[in-house]
Design an enzyme around this catalytic site. Structure first.
Site, PDB file in Angstrom:
ATOM      1  N   HIS A  69      -7.122   6.209 -49.384  1.00 18.17           N
ATOM      2  CA  HIS A  69      -6.628   4.955 -50.151  1.00 18.17           C
ATOM      3  C   HIS A  69      -6.585   3.965 -49.416  1.00 18.17           C
ATOM      4  O   HIS A  69      -5.802   4.168 -48.221  1.00 18.17           O
ATOM      5  CB  HIS A  69      -5.223   6.084 -51.001  1.00 18.17           C
ATOM      6  N   PRO A  70      -6.754   3.088 -49.813  1.00 18.64           N
ATOM      7  CA  PRO A  70      -6.615   1.731 -49.264  1.00 18.64           C
ATOM      8  C   PRO A  70      -4.948   1.147 -49.199  1.00 18.64           C
ATOM      9  O   PRO A  70      -4.779   1.567 -51.038  1.00 18.64           O
ATOM     10  CB  PRO A  70      -7.164   0.820 -50.810  1.00 18.64           C
ATOM     11  N   PHE A 122       2.027   4.980 -50.021  1.00 19.71           N
ATOM     12  CA  PHE A 122       2.374   5.229 -52.119  1.00 19.71           C
ATOM     13  C   PHE A 122       1.226   5.792 -52.794  1.00 19.71           C
ATOM     14  O   PHE A 122       0.720   4.838 -52.954  1.00 19.71           O
ATOM     15  CB  PHE A 122       3.082   3.822 -52.491  1.00 19.71           C
ATOM     16  N   ALA A 126      -2.949   4.972 -60.642  1.00 20.73           N
ATOM     17  CA  ALA A 126      -2.529   3.192 -61.308  1.00 20.73           C
ATOM     18  C   ALA A 126      -2.990   3.271 -62.710  1.00 20.73           C
ATOM     19  O   ALA A 126      -3.067   2.412 -63.188  1.00 20.73           O
ATOM     20  CB  ALA A 126      -2.903   2.379 -60.124  1.00 20.73           C
TER      21      ALA A 126
END
Length: 169
Positions: A69-70, A122, A126
């Protein structure tokens, strides 16, 4: 990620299928498991298999997926990500906290604190969440023990992977 039919997914050469699954989740073990589980009878079988394989992975496999993930830690990338939410919130619910500068600053600081504490970024599904909702979730999870947070992040990753599989098919 381009869409494929179930028939195309089932017929792909092994290397292509694994690369396709890696676009949904960057855990090599998960992608190998999904590739080996083909052919799938229907979409439900894809999703059930994805969950079963995910549940059987190790913490290291989860961390590998998280690393795909970015990182959303700097304020400028957060500002760009949530630029539209202020107008949306104003139009829909005037009482909703939108992506104001304070929220973005707190989200950036919280992301950094989270990664420093747990050793991974984290992870949260989203989709449909505002910056304020993300901040609330982040702040609620920061006090957790690492083992609990690995489990929380793994569950969020499972949801993200499901959404990506649905988009793929």
């Amino acid at each position: 990620m381009s869409q494929v039919t179930l028939e195309q997914l089932n017929a792909m050469p092994e290397q292509t299928a694994q690369a396709t699954f890696l676009t949904c989740c960057s855990s090599e073990a998960w992608a190998r498991g999904m590739t080996a589980a083909r052919p799938f009878a229907n979409h439900a079988a894809v999703y059930e298999t994805a969950d079963r394989i995910w549940a059987g992975l190790t913490e290291q496999d989860y961390l590998e997926a998280f690393s795909g993930h970015p990182k959303i830690g700097d304020v400028s990338s957060l500002r760009a990500k949530y630029a539209h939410t202020k107008a949306l919130a104003a139009g829909e619910q005037s009482g909703v906290n939108s992506a104001d500068e304070e929220t973005l600053q707190r989200l950036a600081a919280g992301n950094q604190a989270y990664e420093e504490k747990f050793g991974f970024i984290f992870i949260v599904c989203a989709t449909g969440k505002t910056a304020a909702e993300m901040l609330s979730l982040l702040e609620a999870r920061l006090p957790n023990a690492r083992s609990e947070e690995v489990n929380n992040a793994a569950e969020e990753q499972r949801k993200i992977t499901r959404i990506r599989l649905e988009k793929l098919l």
